[in-house]
Motif scaffolding. Structure first.
Motif, PDB file in Angstrom:
ATOM      1  N   ALA A 148      77.507  35.610   2.232  1.00 51.72           N
ATOM      2  CA  ALA A 148      77.705  36.508   1.077  1.00 51.72           C
ATOM      3  C   ALA A 148      76.431  37.292   0.797  1.00 51.72           C
ATOM      4  CB  ALA A 148      78.128  35.706  -0.149  1.00 51.72           C
ATOM      5  N   ARG A 149      75.273  36.641   0.925  1.00 53.87           N
ATOM      6  CA  ARG A 149      73.998  37.331   0.710  1.00 53.87           C
ATOM      7  C   ARG A 149      73.753  38.371   1.799  1.00 53.87           C
ATOM      8  NH1 ARG A 149      69.756  32.631  -0.270  1.00 53.87           N
ATOM      9  NH2 ARG A 149      68.348  34.402  -0.502  1.00 53.87           N
ATOM     10  N   ILE A 150      74.147  38.072   3.033  1.00 60.09           N
ATOM     11  CA  ILE A 150      74.032  39.035   4.131  1.00 60.09           C
ATOM     12  C   ILE A 150      74.915  40.249   3.838  1.00 60.09           C
ATOM     13  CG2 ILE A 150      74.656  39.440   6.557  1.00 60.09           C
ATOM     14  CD1 ILE A 150      73.687  36.535   7.119  1.00 60.09           C
ATOM     15  N   ASP A 151      76.158  40.003   3.417  1.00 60.26           N
ATOM     16  CA  ASP A 151      77.068  41.108   3.085  1.00 60.26           C
ATOM     17  C   ASP A 151      76.487  41.987   1.979  1.00 60.26           C
ATOM     18  OD1 ASP A 151      78.872  40.229   4.981  1.00 60.26           O
ATOM     19  OD2 ASP A 151      80.178  39.213   3.525  1.00 60.26           O
ATOM     20  N   GLU A 152      75.882  41.364   0.963  1.00 55.39           N
ATOM     21  CA  GLU A 152      75.289  42.127  -0.147  1.00 55.39           C
ATOM     22  C   GLU A 152      74.102  42.948   0.341  1.00 55.39           C
ATOM     23  OE1 GLU A 152      74.373  43.571  -4.006  1.00 55.39           O
ATOM     24  OE2 GLU A 152      76.199  42.928  -3.004  1.00 55.39           O
ATOM     25  N   ALA A 153      73.252  42.364   1.181  1.00 50.66           N
ATOM     26  CA  ALA A 153      72.096  43.093   1.712  1.00 50.66           C
ATOM     27  C   ALA A 153      72.550  44.283   2.565  1.00 50.66           C
ATOM     28  CB  ALA A 153      71.205  42.153   2.516  1.00 50.66           C
ATOM     29  N   LEU A 154      73.584  44.083   3.366  1.00 52.40           N
ATOM     30  CA  LEU A 154      74.123  45.190   4.173  1.00 52.40           C
ATOM     31  C   LEU A 154      74.665  46.302   3.278  1.00 52.40           C
ATOM     32  CD1 LEU A 154      75.973  43.159   6.948  1.00 52.40           C
ATOM     33  CD2 LEU A 154      74.017  44.697   7.294  1.00 52.40           C
ATOM     34  N   ARG A 155      75.355  45.919   2.204  1.00 50.53           N
ATOM     35  CA  ARG A 155      75.893  46.915   1.272  1.00 50.53           C
ATOM     36  C   ARG A 155      74.758  47.700   0.621  1.00 50.53           C
ATOM     37  NH1 ARG A 155      76.427  47.682  -3.707  1.00 50.53           N
ATOM     38  NH2 ARG A 155      75.664  45.677  -4.403  1.00 50.53           N
ATOM     39  N   LEU A 156      73.686  47.003   0.245  1.00 45.83           N
ATOM     40  CA  LEU A 156      72.551  47.660  -0.410  1.00 45.83           C
ATOM     41  C   LEU A 156      71.812  48.621   0.516  1.00 45.83           C
ATOM     42  CD1 LEU A 156      71.090  44.655  -2.424  1.00 45.83           C
ATOM     43  CD2 LEU A 156      72.066  46.765  -3.389  1.00 45.83           C
ATOM     44  N   GLU A 157      71.848  48.384   1.826  1.00 46.06           N
ATOM     45  CA  GLU A 157      71.134  49.264   2.756  1.00 46.06           C
ATOM     46  C   GLU A 157      71.572  50.717   2.614  1.00 46.06           C
ATOM     47  OE1 GLU A 157      71.440  47.745   6.750  1.00 46.06           O
ATOM     48  OE2 GLU A 157      69.775  46.378   6.442  1.00 46.06           O
TER      49      GLU A 157
END
Length: 184
Positions: free
Chosen positions: A116-125
């Motif tokens: 979930a944290r990886i998905d959020e970081a990808l979204r923030l990019e």
């Protein structure tokens, strides 16, 4: 390093006295990202693990294909593994190496919270690169703190140029961009 804290964490995890196989290949065909001194490095890793209360033993594998096969077959042990991304961004390390279901996830970690944290970081990019960088750094700290990933080295390359060489450009991944250099 805080060896007392490391010993306490091993005790807390119930792993004191656990047997750990530390594998390394001495085959010269090993990936260039792994240092040539890798056998000595892993001997030292075994020594430290034993000092911490584990029962570590070194397994030297002479064939690089056997070594890589063991890593990607999901054998549970410690090993040295080099990784060079095709583009210098955090997701090319963390997403590929730690996302559930990734074929490169040799640690076998599968954590819904990390995913979930990886998905959020990808979204923030796409919308907030600064926040994305902070998110990736926080994930990296978690992986290191949980001892899923223990960085051993970060290679540094030194370059020397004559005074008549101009327009020197260094790419963070690929190094000197020879096509950009000119000589007076």
């Amino acid at each position: 390093p805080d060896l007392d804290r490391a010993r306490a964490l091993i005790d807390e995890a119930g792993a004191a006295g656990a047997t750990v196989t530390v594998s390394v290949s001495d085959d010269p065909a090993v990936d260039h990202e792994i240092p040539p001194e890798r056998v000595d490095v892993m001997r030292y890793v075994v020594e430290v693990m034993n000092d911490l209360g584990l029962r570590a033993e070194l397994q030297i594998i002479h064939d690089v294909d056997d070594y890589a096969g063991g890593i990607f077959a999901g054998e549970r042990h410690a090993y040295i593994f080099g990784w060079a991304p095709d583009y210098p961004r955090a997701s090319n390390f963390i997403e590929l190496l730690f996302l559930c279901g990734s074929p490169w996830n040799v640690s076998q970690l599968c954590s819904e919270s990390i995913d979930a944290r990886i998905d959020e970081a990808l979204r923030l990019e796409a919308t907030d690169p600064g926040a994305a960088n902070r998110a990736w750094a926080a994930i990296d700290r978690t992986l290191v703190q949980d001892a899923v990933w223990i960085p051993l080295m970060n290679p540094v390359t030194a370059n020397a140029f004559a005074g008549r060489v101009e327009n020197i450009q260094i790419h963070p991944q690929w190094g000197v961009l020879l096509s950009r250099i000119w000589v007076q």
